[in-house]
Design an enzyme around this catalytic site. Structure first.
Site, mmCIF file in Angstrom:
data_model
loop_
_atom_site.group_PDB
_atom_site.id
_atom_site.type_symbol
_atom_site.label_atom_id
_atom_site.label_comp_id
_atom_site.label_asym_id
_atom_site.label_seq_id
_atom_site.Cartn_x
_atom_site.Cartn_y
_atom_site.Cartn_z
ATOM 1 N N GLU A 51 0.851 -1.195 0.000
ATOM 2 C CA GLU A 51 0.000 0.000 0.000
ATOM 3 C C GLU A 51 0.883 1.241 0.000
ATOM 4 O O GLU A 51 1.922 1.272 0.682
ATOM 5 C CB GLU A 51 -0.877 -0.024 1.258
ATOM 6 C CG GLU A 51 -2.236 0.585 1.073
ATOM 7 C CD GLU A 51 -3.113 -0.226 0.120
ATOM 8 O OE1 GLU A 51 -3.299 0.244 -1.023
ATOM 9 O OE2 GLU A 51 -3.587 -1.294 0.501
ATOM 10 N N THR A 53 2.837 2.190 -2.051
ATOM 11 C CA THR A 53 4.154 1.914 -2.634
ATOM 12 C C THR A 53 4.211 2.318 -4.100
ATOM 13 O O THR A 53 5.296 2.500 -4.641
ATOM 14 C CB THR A 53 4.491 0.413 -2.530
ATOM 15 O OG1 THR A 53 3.331 -0.313 -2.937
ATOM 16 C CG2 THR A 53 4.868 0.019 -1.128
ATOM 17 N N GLY A 174 -16.013 5.007 -3.637
ATOM 18 C CA GLY A 174 -15.200 5.655 -2.609
ATOM 19 C C GLY A 174 -14.825 4.751 -1.451
ATOM 20 O O GLY A 174 -14.452 5.220 -0.386
ATOM 21 N N GLY A 176 -12.422 2.393 -1.687
ATOM 22 C CA GLY A 176 -11.053 1.889 -1.841
ATOM 23 C C GLY A 176 -10.975 0.645 -2.705
ATOM 24 O O GLY A 176 -9.932 0.003 -2.769
ATOM 25 N N LEU A 177 -12.063 0.287 -3.383
ATOM 26 C CA LEU A 177 -12.030 -0.874 -4.286
ATOM 27 C C LEU A 177 -11.870 -0.420 -5.733
ATOM 28 O O LEU A 177 -12.005 -1.192 -6.662
ATOM 29 C CB LEU A 177 -13.285 -1.731 -4.116
ATOM 30 C CG LEU A 177 -13.486 -2.314 -2.718
ATOM 31 C CD1 LEU A 177 -14.708 -3.230 -2.696
ATOM 32 C CD2 LEU A 177 -12.253 -3.079 -2.256
ATOM 33 N N SER A 178 -11.638 0.862 -5.904
ATOM 34 C CA SER A 178 -11.278 1.423 -7.204
ATOM 35 C C SER A 178 -12.403 1.426 -8.224
ATOM 36 O O SER A 178 -12.239 1.010 -9.371
ATOM 37 C CB SER A 178 -10.046 0.708 -7.759
ATOM 38 O OG SER A 178 -9.361 1.624 -8.538
ATOM 39 N N GLU A 212 -7.236 10.441 -14.663
ATOM 40 C CA GLU A 212 -7.515 10.684 -13.239
ATOM 41 C C GLU A 212 -6.578 11.755 -12.671
ATOM 42 O O GLU A 212 -6.977 12.597 -11.882
ATOM 43 C CB GLU A 212 -7.392 9.368 -12.455
ATOM 44 C CG GLU A 212 -7.815 9.500 -11.007
ATOM 45 C CD GLU A 212 -8.431 8.228 -10.426
ATOM 46 O OE1 GLU A 212 -8.747 7.293 -11.182
ATOM 47 O OE2 GLU A 212 -8.610 8.198 -9.197
ATOM 48 N N ASP A 224 -4.156 1.053 -9.385
ATOM 49 C CA ASP A 224 -5.576 0.759 -9.600
ATOM 50 C C ASP A 224 -5.841 0.352 -11.040
ATOM 51 O O ASP A 224 -6.508 -0.641 -11.319
ATOM 52 C CB ASP A 224 -6.432 1.991 -9.291
ATOM 53 C CG ASP A 224 -6.353 2.395 -7.840
ATOM 54 O OD1 ASP A 224 -5.763 1.637 -7.051
ATOM 55 O OD2 ASP A 224 -6.877 3.472 -7.494
ATOM 56 N N TYR A 273 -3.372 12.180 1.443
ATOM 57 C CA TYR A 273 -2.622 11.422 0.429
ATOM 58 C C TYR A 273 -1.471 12.272 -0.090
ATOM 59 O O TYR A 273 -0.331 11.811 -0.198
ATOM 60 C CB TYR A 273 -3.595 11.048 -0.688
ATOM 61 C CG TYR A 273 -3.005 10.224 -1.810
ATOM 62 C CD1 TYR A 273 -3.058 8.833 -1.789
ATOM 63 C CD2 TYR A 273 -2.405 10.846 -2.906
ATOM 64 C CE1 TYR A 273 -2.531 8.085 -2.820
ATOM 65 C CE2 TYR A 273 -1.876 10.098 -3.942
ATOM 66 C CZ TYR A 273 -1.937 8.722 -3.898
ATOM 67 O OH TYR A 273 -1.414 7.987 -4.923
#
Ligand code: ADP
Ligand code: MG
Length: 433
Positions: A51, A53, A174, A176-178, A212, A224, A273
């Site tokens: 994560e 990374t 939203g 976090g599963l893209s 994006e 992602d 982020y």
């Protein structure tokens, strides 16, 4: 809580939900009349380890999972005789719609998750269009992909073909599963397939990432998009974010990937982020390397060269890259217990050193890892809220769920939704007739 194995799409009831593909086709007919000619399917992804990374040129290990976003579509410049080109809402609009743009000169997409359609006039706006003149809401993702496709000249011949489509999705937004990458890749594949020039998966992923980053304005890495487009059934994907290579890692038979949607969502994640990204860049500069990927261990004098926050971030990223290879090796060797232990150590690192966990994520990991059949768990995605992932013995899913549910609600004061997932193929397109 939805029982394991049962998708819980937006608008779903307790009944087994209608698959997203079928809902997309139905929505198409309701919105436009006639039949769609193509169906695009784009999976969600969950990151098992690795994560934060990707923007450090590092390693990650996502899985494309069987929660998907589907677009049923038809091109509008060659609609068959008799097909009616109604606009959403059913008004006859062969000439011009409420945007004043003829249907033949636009991409138009409706979503069951948003009442406002996404409309992109063709040719799309220039890439340097100032943000106030860009679309808002979810249309930004659709527009961003079209803008990048037009700008990069990746489309042969006629370029962007006008089409209309209807979108249905089982990917929570939203969480976090893209869902954003699934949407971008679905639109990108729809456009390139209709144009007859589909680029290589890595190119498609980079294009979606540019949409994006440069158009929507979210400074995300490539994880992602690569995971979404590159999925392989039964496999995790070891991604080297510097070399941009994707190596399939077979998942042990009998291992269930359980995604735990904690129900929590956070605003302002974007600024955190950006802060973490800046911390990592500062650490790499101070340690004299192009990226934290270039270090296998912290130098002995790191504490003297880094501020405390940069030191913690660097310690996490270096350890996390090593964990990716260790988890990949454990999974390929069928050692789910070792993989699970590594997930738990990853969670401690991201909580204490990277500091992007959150109370619900910690509660989910604690409740999951104490439940029978669980090899290990960690938060997944950008952080603070959203989803955790657990590796669970498929034969013990019932016992896992029975123990997890009360333990999580006692800790978090709310209910989670469990998604028992399988690893599936990446974004694809099928001709319907
Ligand atoms: P994640 O990618 O973790 O789900 P993001 O904030 O990156 O979260 O992306 C979510 C956004 O993607 C939504 O706010 C919406 O704009 C867009 N999106 C994703 N799926 C859909 C959908 N089915 N319908 C409309 N918009 C969607
Ligand atoms: Mg996203």
């Amino acid at each position: 809580m939805a029982p394991p194995g049962r998708p819980d799409p937006a608008g779903g009831s307790g009944e087994r939900a209608v698959p997203a593909a079928l809902r997309a086709v139905r929505a198409f007919k309701a919105a436009y009349g006639g039949e769609p000619t193509h169906l695009v399917r784009s999976p969600a992804r969950v990151n098992l380890i690795g994560e934060h990374t990707d923007y450090n040129d590092g390693l990650c290990l996502p899985v494309a999972i069987d929660r998907e976003l589907c677009i049923a579509l038809r091109r509008t410049d060659d609609a068959p005789a008799g097909a009616d080109r109604r606009q959403p809402g059913g008004s006859a609009a062969a000439a011009a719609d409420d945007d004043g743009v003829g249907v033949g000169a636009q991409l138009r997409l409706v979503s069951e998750q948003d009442p406002t359609p996404a409309v992109v006039p063709l040719p799309p706006p220039a890439p340097d269009t100032p943000p106030p003149a860009r679309a808002t809401g979810w249309a930004r993702y659709v527009q961003g992909v079209a803008v990048q496709l037009a700008a990069t000249g990746q489309l042969a011949g006629a370029g962007l073909v006008p089409w209309q489509g209807a979108l249905a999705s089982d990917i929570p937004l939203g969480a976090g599963l893209s869902s954003s990458a699934a949407l971008e890749l679905a639109v990108a594949l729809a456009c390139t397939h209709l144009a007859g020039s589909v680029p290589a998966p890595t190119e498609l992923a980079r294009l979606a990432q540019r949409a994006e980053n440069a158009w929507v304005g979210a400074a995300t890495g490539l994880l992602d998009q690569l995971a979404c487009v590159g999925g392989i059934a039964g496999h995790a994907l070891r991604i080297d974010c510097r070399a941009l290579t994707v190596t399939p890692v077979p998942l042990p038979a009998g291992l269930a990937i359980v995604v735990i949607d904690t129900g929590s969502r956070r605003e302002l994640v974007t600024s955190a982020y950006a802060d973490r990204r800046a911390d990592c860049e500062r650490a790499a500069r101070a340690l004299g390397v192009p990226a934290l990927r270039d270090l296998d261990a912290l130098p002995a004098d790191a504490a003297g060269r880094l501020d405390p926050a940069a030191l913690r971030r660097a310690r996490f990223v270096i350890a996390e890259n090593a964990r990716v290879d260790a988890v990949a090796g454990a999974l390929a060797g069928g050692d789910a217990e070792a993989a699970g232990r590594l997930l738990l150590s990853g969670h401690r690192g991201i909580r204490d050193d990277f500091e992007v966990s959150g109370p619900e994520l910690d509660a989910a990991v604690a409740a999951a890892s104490a439940a029978p059949g669980c090899f290990g768990a960690r938060m997944t995605g950008g952080g603070f809220a959203g989803c955790a992932v657990a590796l669970v013995d498929r034969d013990r899913l019932d016992a896992f769920t029975a123990a997890f549910e009360p333990a999580y609600s006692a800790r978090a004061g709310r209910e989670a939704v469990l998604h028992v997932c399988s690893a599936v193929a990446g974004t694809s397109v099928t001709a319907l007739r």
